[in-house]
Design an enzyme around this catalytic site. Structure first.
Site, PDB file in Angstrom:
ATOM      1  N   ARG A 191       0.850  -1.179   0.000  1.00  0.00           N
ATOM      2  CA  ARG A 191       0.000   0.000   0.000  1.00  0.00           C
ATOM      3  C   ARG A 191       0.896   1.243   0.000  1.00  0.00           C
ATOM      4  O   ARG A 191       2.075   1.162   0.365  1.00  0.00           O
ATOM      5  CB  ARG A 191      -0.910   0.012   1.227  1.00  0.00           C
ATOM      6  N   LYS A 219      -2.114  -2.652   7.609  1.00  0.00           N
ATOM      7  CA  LYS A 219      -3.525  -2.466   7.911  1.00  0.00           C
ATOM      8  C   LYS A 219      -3.945  -3.443   9.003  1.00  0.00           C
ATOM      9  O   LYS A 219      -3.662  -4.640   8.923  1.00  0.00           O
ATOM     10  CB  LYS A 219      -4.367  -2.685   6.643  1.00  0.00           C
ATOM     11  N   HIS A 269      -2.883   2.805  -5.558  1.00  0.00           N
ATOM     12  CA  HIS A 269      -3.416   1.526  -5.095  1.00  0.00           C
ATOM     13  C   HIS A 269      -3.667   0.571  -6.258  1.00  0.00           C
ATOM     14  O   HIS A 269      -3.742  -0.645  -6.063  1.00  0.00           O
ATOM     15  CB  HIS A 269      -4.708   1.754  -4.309  1.00  0.00           C
ATOM     16  N   ARG A 294      -1.138  -2.107  -6.561  1.00  0.00           N
ATOM     17  CA  ARG A 294      -1.370  -3.251  -5.659  1.00  0.00           C
ATOM     18  C   ARG A 294      -2.364  -4.221  -6.285  1.00  0.00           C
ATOM     19  O   ARG A 294      -2.156  -5.438  -6.265  1.00  0.00           O
ATOM     20  CB  ARG A 294      -1.874  -2.737  -4.315  1.00  0.00           C
ATOM     21  N   HIS A 310      -4.096 -10.033   3.400  1.00  0.00           N
ATOM     22  CA  HIS A 310      -5.549 -10.106   3.562  1.00  0.00           C
ATOM     23  C   HIS A 310      -5.902 -11.075   4.676  1.00  0.00           C
ATOM     24  O   HIS A 310      -5.340 -12.175   4.766  1.00  0.00           O
ATOM     25  CB  HIS A 310      -6.216 -10.569   2.269  1.00  0.00           C
ATOM     26  N   TYR A 342      -9.861 -10.557  -7.206  1.00  0.00           N
ATOM     27  CA  TYR A 342      -8.961 -10.375  -8.345  1.00  0.00           C
ATOM     28  C   TYR A 342      -9.160 -11.437  -9.421  1.00  0.00           C
ATOM     29  O   TYR A 342      -8.718 -11.260 -10.555  1.00  0.00           O
ATOM     30  CB  TYR A 342      -7.510 -10.376  -7.872  1.00  0.00           C
TER      31      TYR A 342
END
Length: 339
Positions: free
Chosen positions: A156, A181, A287, A290, A313, A322
């Site tokens: 990120r 995150k 972003h 990414r 994640h 994705y």
């Protein structure tokens, strides 16, 4: 600007946790709790901005004097009159939850159960490999390394800017992402093609650092209370930013003059100009690198669990989005029209 006292709080069971000084102005109370809970400076600014808007919206009334109807009216105003995105409305709700639950210590069950605004999942914007190269070619030379790092690692934007020298491990070719995150650490790959450019970057940064030390500066901002635990660590080479700012600035929290990491706004502006210069008609941002990183790995046949680990994640379902934007979705189904 705004203040509150314990006498105005509603007589309900207090919430456990850190208790700020009730004799301070409300903003100072909020800041005290945020720093105790280790909120980032950006979160401090964002939460206080929403709290201030809430108070001003209701004519400078003190929050302890307000309740469910006032909070509902404010959030409805944001959605109906301001037409804000669900994520923005949720951000405002989180700020008000923090205010009542963590600062004022008022137990408001209705607010704890307040439903967050939801939105349907969106397919991410992804660049093809050739489009990525076109964008990177349009990036100015002094931003090339950072933008290539974003695409090559799946970091990120703020994760890339907050990299420290000790987080780059050249031997196993990996990068340690600290406090990503959700305050989670993870490991991602260090592209082979970026190893030497990164070494050269660190040589340049070290020269800056040595000049800063000679000028009585060179103290990097350390996370949490490490500066007190290790008084000399802030000037050590290992703790310096990989991508420092070209300017010395004053730390808004402590008033110390130091070199912070590069500014995210500058990177975002460069990316926007590069996308426009490349002639690609997509709403691409930092972003997007990414998203492209993840999609291109899946297209290359890498396991989705591996990609999930690299991206950090929590749930594989987040990574599965994705699969909807791969060049060959599903099992590479061929349209009957092409047959």
């Amino acid at each position: 600007m705004f203040s509150s006292s314990s006498e105005t709080q509603r007589l309900k069971p207090p919430v456990e946790g850190f208790i700020p000084n009730p004799n301070q102005p409300l903003q100072d109370q909020c800041r005290e709790v945020m720093r105790f809970r280790r909120f980032s400076f950006r979160t401090e600014q964002t939460y206080w901005d929403w709290i201030k808007r809430f108070i001003l919206f209701h004519g400078n009334r003190h929050p302890p004097e307000m309740g469910e109807s006032e909070v509902t009216a404010f959030l409805t105003h944001l959605a109906a009159q301001r037409n804000v995105a669900p994520s923005t409305q949720n951000q405002a709700l989180s700020a008000l939850l923090f205010l009542y639950r963590d600062v004022l210590k008022v137990q408001l069950d209705w607010l704890d159960g307040f439903e967050h605004a939801s939105r349907p999942p969106r397919v991410p914007v992804v660049l093809s490999k050739s489009e990525v190269q076109r964008v990177l070619t349009a990036v100015p030379a002094n931003y090339q390394l950072f933008c290539r790092l974003l695409y090559g690692t799946g970091l990120r934007l703020m994760e890339g800017l907050r990299l420290r020298v000790k987080d780059i491990d050249f031997e196993p070719r990996q990068i340690l992402v600290r406090d990503g995150k959700g305050f989670k650490d993870r490991v991602t790959i260090l592209p082979e093609s970026l190893a030497e450019p990164l070494r050269a970057q660190l040589i340049r940064v070290k020269a800056w650092h040595e000049r800063d030390l000679a000028a009585g500066l060179g103290a990097a901002l350390l996370p949490f209370a490490l500066a007190e635990k290790y008084p000399n660590a802030e000037r050590e080479w290992a703790w310096q930013w990989v991508f420092p700012s070209a300017m010395i600035s004053v730390d808004p929290r402590g008033g110390v003059r130091r070199r912070h990491h590069a500014n995210e706004t500058s990177i975002q502006r460069v990316m926007k100009e590069a996308v426009r210069a490349s002639g690609i008609a997509k709403a691409a941002s930092c972003h997007t690198f990414r998203h492209s990183f993840a999609t291109h790995l899946l297209e290359a046949g890498y396991d989705i669990r591996t990609v999930q680990e690299l991206l950090g994640h929590k749930d594989v379902s987040t990574t599965q989005i994705y699969t909807h934007v791969m060049e060959k979705p599903g099992l590479g189904v061929k349209s009957p029209l092409d047959g």
